[in-house]
Enzyme design. Structure first.
Site, PDB file in Angstrom:
ATOM      1  CG  ASP A 284      73.074  86.423  40.615  1.00 45.53           C
ATOM      2  OD1 ASP A 284      73.820  86.491  39.624  1.00 45.53           O
ATOM      3  OD2 ASP A 284      73.491  86.332  41.781  1.00 45.53           O
ATOM      4  CB  SER A 288      77.507  79.378  42.816  1.00 46.43           C
ATOM      5  OG  SER A 288      78.314  80.482  43.164  1.00 46.43           O
TER       6      SER A 288
HETATM    7 ZN    ZN Z   1      76.931  89.131  41.799  1.00 46.13          ZN
END
Ligand code: ZN
Length: 389
Positions: A284, A288
């Protein structure tokens, strides 16, 4: 040009023991216990004290940045080439996230082409959290069939206040379009699902699987280590034949709030009888990492880190006693299989020459080759992005 890497301990991820690996152009030509070629056209590399593993496959990276949930000052920057290469990542899938207003699929596709021009294998998902689906050509099937880099759709957000709250019919339509697009182009047409913290968890996917003919394996839900309840539901999901993906980027606050560290999650999954071929890790990266309070207000924000992908595998081996040849599957052969990337994720003849050399004791990443080209040697990037310092 040929490269002959001698005497590496090869974990392919099947353990092959000490092997010589011959690379020709972008491909692995042969892996044998002894290969001898004396020629000025062969670059010899001694890897006697190294372990060779396949280049890592990261199924979710926000290469053009993500975030923005806290306003204009909270948009994360785009990824640098060396963020990926020094992390051993040679294959990745790029996605948009919450923001499909200031970030576009055109930008995502062109950034993927940039990373490919440097020698990586970067694919993209069409769509974003937002529905109705935004695409490049105006149609999801066309994106998958006509755009080489496009292999599926995602992140489709469910069980999340930031998603578009899809009805099961909407998710079924997306999944069937992705599936047929995949069939027509020989790709996975995978549906990457962003699983939020909401109570509905897997129920929408289950509803699609129950009420339609779309197989559970069409879905690839991520962030399943977000909390213990979701993680347990994820284990059940794999028992019904589904895949799950755990997110390696995290922070101490997330762990305090109940997120499960990937290395511990994999240990628990295997101890519960889980199949290593149904669980993967992704970074990922450049997302954020927001934390919200009970009222839904943003209280903190960090940037997802690609280096966390292999760090979690290393922790599996060094701290959870999971053999390297098992743990490494979560970032090599299994994501390659889920994404149907046939030449990726395994060290074998005719596959792409994507590989990582690890220091034997510390398991630190020493060198990285992608499609036959060294991108990192002796922990130093050989190739940097044009504007990287
Ligand atoms: Zn996600």
């Amino acid at each position: 040009m040929l490269t002959l890497i001698k005497n590496a301990e090869v974990v392919a991820p099947v353990k092959l023991g000490k092997q010589d690996v011959l690379i020709c152009g972008e491909k692995i030509l042969a892996i044998e216990s002894l290969i001898e070629i004396n020629s000025p056209y062969v670059a010899l590399v001694d890897a006697s004290d190294k372990i060779m593993v396949p280049g890592f496959v990261d199924s979710l990276v926000h290469i053009t940045g993500g975030g923005g949930e806290g306003g204009f000052t909270t948009r994360t920057p785009e990824v640098n080439l060396t963020d990926l290469t020094t992390a051993g990542i040679t294959t990745l899938v790029a996605a948009l996230g919450t923001d499909s207003i200031s970030r576009s699929l055109n930008e995502l596709l062109v950034k993927a082409k940039e990373l490919n021009a440097y020698g990586l294998s970067c694919y993209i998902y069409s769509g974003s959290y937002h529905l109705p689906l935004k695409t490049i050509t105006g149609d999801l099937q066309s994106d998958i069939v006509l755009i080489d880099e496009c292999i599926g759709v995602g992140e489709v957000a469910i069980a999340d206040h930031r998603g578009s709250q899809p009805h099961f019919r909407e998710l079924a339509r997306i999944a069937s379009d992705a599936r047929v697009g995949g069939m027509l182009s020989g790709k996975s047409g995978i549906v990457s699902i962003h699983m939020g913290p909401g109570n509905s968890m897997f129920s929408l996917i289950d509803e699609v699987v129950e009420k339609t003919d779309i197989p559970i394996s069409q879905f690839y839900p991520t962030h399943i280590n977000r909390n213990k309840v979701l993680f347990n539901a994820g284990i059940d999901f794999t028992k019904r034949g589904g895949y799950i993906d755990l997110t390696t980027s995290s922070n101490s606050m997330a762990f305090e709030l109940g997120e499960i560290k990937c290395s511990k999650g994999l240990k628990e999954f295997l101890d519960s009888g889980g199949d290593i071929q149904q669980i993967t890790f992704s970074s990922d990266g450049h997302a954020s990492l927001p934390e919200f309070d009970e009222a839904g207000n943003l209280i903190s924000l960090e940037v997802g880190n690609e280096g966390s992908l292999f760090r979690e595998v290393r922790d599996c081996v060094l701290h959870e006693s999971i053999p390297l040849e098992v743990a490494i599957q979560a970032i090599t052969s299994t994501p390659a299989d889920v994404l149907k990337l046939k030449n990726k994720g395994r060290l074998q003849a005719n596959n792409d020459a994507d590989l990582v050399l690890l220091e034997k004791q510390s398991l630190h990443i020493e060198s990285v080759m992608s499609k036959g080209q060294w991108l990192v040697r002796n922990q130093t990037p050989l190739i940097k992005g044009t504007f990287e310092s």
